[in-house]
Design a protein around this motif. Sequence first.
Motif, PDB file in Angstrom:
ATOM      1  N   LEU A  74       0.712  -1.317   0.007  1.00  0.00           N
ATOM      2  CA  LEU A  74      -0.029  -0.034  -0.117  1.00  0.00           C
ATOM      3  C   LEU A  74       0.851   1.322   0.076  1.00  0.00           C
ATOM      4  O   LEU A  74       0.712   2.147  -0.823  1.00  0.00           O
ATOM      5  CB  LEU A  74      -0.877   0.095   1.193  1.00  0.00           C
ATOM      6  N   THR A  75       2.267   1.261   0.552  1.00  0.00           N
ATOM      7  CA  THR A  75       2.967   2.261   0.753  1.00  0.00           C
ATOM      8  C   THR A  75       3.486   2.735  -0.562  1.00  0.00           C
ATOM      9  O   THR A  75       3.598   3.686  -1.049  1.00  0.00           O
ATOM     10  CB  THR A  75       3.984   2.066   1.909  1.00  0.00           C
ATOM     11  N   ARG A  76       3.843   1.428  -1.194  1.00  0.00           N
ATOM     12  CA  ARG A  76       4.452   1.606  -2.611  1.00  0.00           C
ATOM     13  C   ARG A  76       3.250   2.220  -3.628  1.00  0.00           C
ATOM     14  O   ARG A  76       3.711   2.779  -4.457  1.00  0.00           O
ATOM     15  CB  ARG A  76       4.829   0.200  -3.122  1.00  0.00           C
ATOM     16  N   ASN A  95       5.547   0.637  -8.996  1.00  0.00           N
ATOM     17  CA  ASN A  95       5.282   0.857  -7.557  1.00  0.00           C
ATOM     18  C   ASN A  95       3.511   0.585  -7.286  1.00  0.00           C
ATOM     19  O   ASN A  95       3.174   0.153  -6.345  1.00  0.00           O
ATOM     20  CB  ASN A  95       5.373   2.216  -6.907  1.00  0.00           C
ATOM     21  N   MET A  96       2.696   1.036  -8.448  1.00  0.00           N
ATOM     22  CA  MET A  96       1.292   0.987  -8.381  1.00  0.00           C
ATOM     23  C   MET A  96       0.909  -0.303  -8.203  1.00  0.00           C
ATOM     24  O   MET A  96       0.143  -0.952  -7.634  1.00  0.00           O
ATOM     25  CB  MET A  96       0.666   1.934  -9.564  1.00  0.00           C
ATOM     26  N   GLN A  97       1.644  -1.308  -9.440  1.00  0.00           N
ATOM     27  CA  GLN A  97       1.316  -2.464  -9.220  1.00  0.00           C
ATOM     28  C   GLN A  97       1.432  -3.465  -7.965  1.00  0.00           C
ATOM     29  O   GLN A  97       0.660  -4.112  -7.734  1.00  0.00           O
ATOM     30  CB  GLN A  97       1.841  -3.098 -10.338  1.00  0.00           C
ATOM     31  N   ALA A  98       2.599  -3.048  -7.222  1.00  0.00           N
ATOM     32  CA  ALA A  98       2.619  -3.491  -6.048  1.00  0.00           C
ATOM     33  C   ALA A  98       1.661  -3.000  -5.026  1.00  0.00           C
ATOM     34  O   ALA A  98       1.270  -3.943  -4.131  1.00  0.00           O
ATOM     35  CB  ALA A  98       4.194  -3.033  -5.460  1.00  0.00           C
ATOM     36  N   GLY A  99       1.350  -2.034  -5.200  1.00  0.00           N
ATOM     37  CA  GLY A  99       0.098  -1.265  -4.184  1.00  0.00           C
ATOM     38  C   GLY A  99      -1.129  -2.071  -4.596  1.00  0.00           C
ATOM     39  O   GLY A  99      -1.949  -2.352  -3.607  1.00  0.00           O
ATOM     40  N   LEU A 100      -1.381  -2.447  -5.902  1.00  0.00           N
ATOM     41  CA  LEU A 100      -2.624  -3.056  -6.162  1.00  0.00           C
ATOM     42  C   LEU A 100      -2.697  -4.420  -5.630  1.00  0.00           C
ATOM     43  O   LEU A 100      -3.713  -5.024  -5.294  1.00  0.00           O
ATOM     44  CB  LEU A 100      -2.782  -2.985  -7.626  1.00  0.00           C
ATOM     45  N   GLY A 107      -8.262  -7.523   0.345  1.00  0.00           N
ATOM     46  CA  GLY A 107      -9.596  -7.642   0.159  1.00  0.00           C
ATOM     47  C   GLY A 107     -10.088  -6.357  -0.014  1.00  0.00           C
ATOM     48  O   GLY A 107     -11.323  -6.244   0.278  1.00  0.00           O
ATOM     49  N   TRP A 108      -9.286  -5.361  -0.245  1.00  0.00           N
ATOM     50  CA  TRP A 108      -9.816  -4.026  -0.055  1.00  0.00           C
ATOM     51  C   TRP A 108     -10.263  -3.673  -1.597  1.00  0.00           C
ATOM     52  O   TRP A 108      -9.574  -2.877  -2.267  1.00  0.00           O
ATOM     53  CB  TRP A 108      -8.690  -3.103   0.229  1.00  0.00           C
ATOM     54  N   THR A 109     -11.559  -4.258  -2.071  1.00  0.00           N
ATOM     55  CA  THR A 109     -11.881  -4.015  -3.295  1.00  0.00           C
ATOM     56  C   THR A 109     -12.254  -2.745  -4.092  1.00  0.00           C
ATOM     57  O   THR A 109     -11.492  -2.448  -5.050  1.00  0.00           O
ATOM     58  CB  THR A 109     -13.209  -4.886  -3.561  1.00  0.00           C
ATOM     59  N   ILE A 114      -9.989   2.023  -7.091  1.00  0.00           N
ATOM     60  CA  ILE A 114      -9.442   3.392  -7.124  1.00  0.00           C
ATOM     61  C   ILE A 114      -7.896   3.657  -7.486  1.00  0.00           C
ATOM     62  O   ILE A 114      -7.526   4.235  -8.452  1.00  0.00           O
ATOM     63  CB  ILE A 114      -9.561   4.152  -5.787  1.00  0.00           C
ATOM     64  N   SER A 115      -7.216   2.360  -7.011  1.00  0.00           N
ATOM     65  CA  SER A 115      -5.849   2.672  -7.703  1.00  0.00           C
ATOM     66  C   SER A 115      -5.580   2.238  -8.833  1.00  0.00           C
ATOM     67  O   SER A 115      -4.742   2.624  -9.912  1.00  0.00           O
ATOM     68  CB  SER A 115      -5.142   1.438  -6.787  1.00  0.00           C
TER      69      SER A 115
END
Length: 219
Positions: A74-76, A95-100, A107-109, A114-115
């Motif tokens: 999430l931090t990434r 970084n966004m793919q790691a966050g996703l 489980g944060w659908t 939004i990401s």
Amino acid sequence: VLHCNMGKQEEAESLFREAIEIHESFENSRSFYACLSLLAEILLIMERHDEAERLVHESMRASLSLRDQVATGLTRAVLGRIDLDRGNARGALVNMQAGLEGQTAAGWTVAAAISRIDVGLAHLELAALSDAHRELSAASDVLTTDTQDQARLQCLSVLALVRHGLGDVQGALEALAAARDLSQGQGELDRAIVALVAREVDPGSEDLPGREQLKQLGK
């Protein structure tokens, strides 16, 4: 978070700094680094990128020390948004793919959807329109009017631009129309974004941005 959603970033920043001090004094590590990451997101909105990046790295070090893979991911995602703001779309995607992945694992659908808007924007910056369309379509399936109106409006706006770039005129106009309908219940900034998309997708539209709307986008 509520203050931030209401556009009161300064108040949100103050409250998060208080929360960080409290969690640090009680050695509540998980809540401490979570607040650091959330504060970084607020600073990013306020365009204080260097300070946001420092906090994100501090939060990431804490999450790594606790071996919290979800929090690290999430931090990434925040780092990815910083990269995108700075024009580094390729770095942002990594970084966004790691966050996703972190959001999906947690489980944060809705958060993951939004990401995907940010991931779609990064693909759009790189002219990878098919990839952008895939991410935005997936996001729009989750972000209904019953989940997150503002995020859905942003998703539809970017989706309209992507479809326009792909030559899907009808699809672009449909996404624009849906975004325009949603914007009626949103703030001036959201209406300005839709108006700017209309300028690109539907040049004959009467819904073109005026001077005041452009000023809002520049803030």
